[in-house]
Design an enzyme around this catalytic site. Structure first.
Site, short mmCIF file in Angstrom:
data_model
loop_
_atom_site.label_atom_id
_atom_site.label_comp_id
_atom_site.label_asym_id
_atom_site.label_seq_id
_atom_site.Cartn_x
_atom_site.Cartn_y
_atom_site.Cartn_z
N HIS A 213 -4.82 -15.77 -34.58
CA HIS A 213 -5.70 -14.93 -35.39
C HIS A 213 -4.89 -13.77 -35.99
CE1 HIS A 213 -9.78 -16.48 -34.50
NE2 HIS A 213 -9.20 -16.93 -33.41
N GLU B 3 -5.61 -11.80 -38.30
CA GLU B 3 -6.44 -10.63 -38.62
C GLU B 3 -6.52 -9.63 -37.48
OE1 GLU B 3 -9.50 -13.62 -36.97
OE2 GLU B 3 -7.56 -13.64 -38.02
N CYS C 204 -7.05 -20.55 -36.94
CA CYS C 204 -7.57 -21.02 -35.64
C CYS C 204 -8.43 -22.28 -35.80
CB CYS C 204 -8.30 -19.89 -34.93
SG CYS C 204 -8.50 -20.20 -33.15
#
Length: 235
Positions: free
Chosen positions: A210, A212, A115
């Site tokens: 993102h 994650e 990001c």
């Protein structure tokens, strides 16, 4: 990879004005990001934002993960005005992250940029950003949307896919590409969602989303962290 010897992955810390559990302001990293590196077999290490002697500090690490965060100051990429949606700008954070990106690439350290991290790398290599993407629904905020990956790109190999669902939270995007960078994934509206650097000294991938957020349940997203750690282990 010896499971008892985890590669050290440097993760630049982010400033937080308040952290109730610690009673004071803090330097933090997202737990989901740290856990994704750990699942991949890496040892995530938060590093203090100080732009001095970055190359020397990075030499003790096996890889680097540039995480998300607030916006870069527009003057960092030559803009003379600031859009009113620009937020959480911190001069020290900017100086540090930009130096980490440059030095990691110079040293050939494996580097995954997420990001803001992608935007930092783009600016570090002379690129610019669109300060606000606009749109009636801010289409890339709090949204999971499909992304098409270039065949045989770094991100396609890491995720094992040519299409993936990406969890996005950003209002800025790449405008002019930094020197040597190549776009290797796009959203349906044309937004650059991944970058790589052909000929880079070390493994490198940058994603605008993102990974994650969903890596704990999506092997394609976890694959990005796995690839970083494998490269950091010399595999």
């Amino acid at each position: 990879m010896d499971p008892a010897v985890r590669p050290l992955i440097a993760v630049p810390a982010r400033f937080s004005a308040t952290t109730s559990a610690l009673r004071y302001a803090a330097e933090v990293n997202a737990r989901a990001l740290i856990e994704a590196v750990w699942r991949a077999g890496g040892e995530p290490v938060s590093i203090h934002p100080d732009a001095a002697e970055v190359a020397a500090r990075l030499r003790r690490f096996d890889g680097v993960l540039l995480p998300g965060g607030g916006d870069l100051a527009p003057h960092r990429y030559g803009a003379t005005d600031t859009h009113d949606t620009v937020y959480d700008v911190d001069d020290l954070q900017d100086a540090f992250d930009l130096e980490v990106a440059r030095r990691a690439l110079d040293l050939g350290l494996p580097l995954l940029a997420v990001c803001r991290g992608l935007q930092v790398v783009n600016v570090a290599l002379g690129g610019t950003l669109e300060q606000d993407m606009g749109g009636p629904e801010r289409e890339h905020r709090h949204l999971v949307h499909p992304v098409t990956l270039a065949p045989d790109s770094v991100v396609a190999r890491a995720t094992g896919a040519e299409k993936t669902d990406a969890s996005c939270y950003h209002h800025q995007r790449v405008d002019r590409l930094g020197v040597g960078l190549r776009i290797t994934a796009r959203a349906a509206d044309g937004t650059a969602e991944a970058l790589e650097l052909p000929g880079s000294r070390g493994w490198f991938a940058a994603v605008q989303w993102h990974p994650e957020d969903t890596a704990h349940e999506d092997p394609a997203q976890q694959g990005l962290f796995d690839a970083l750690v494998r490269a950091s282990a010399g595999e």
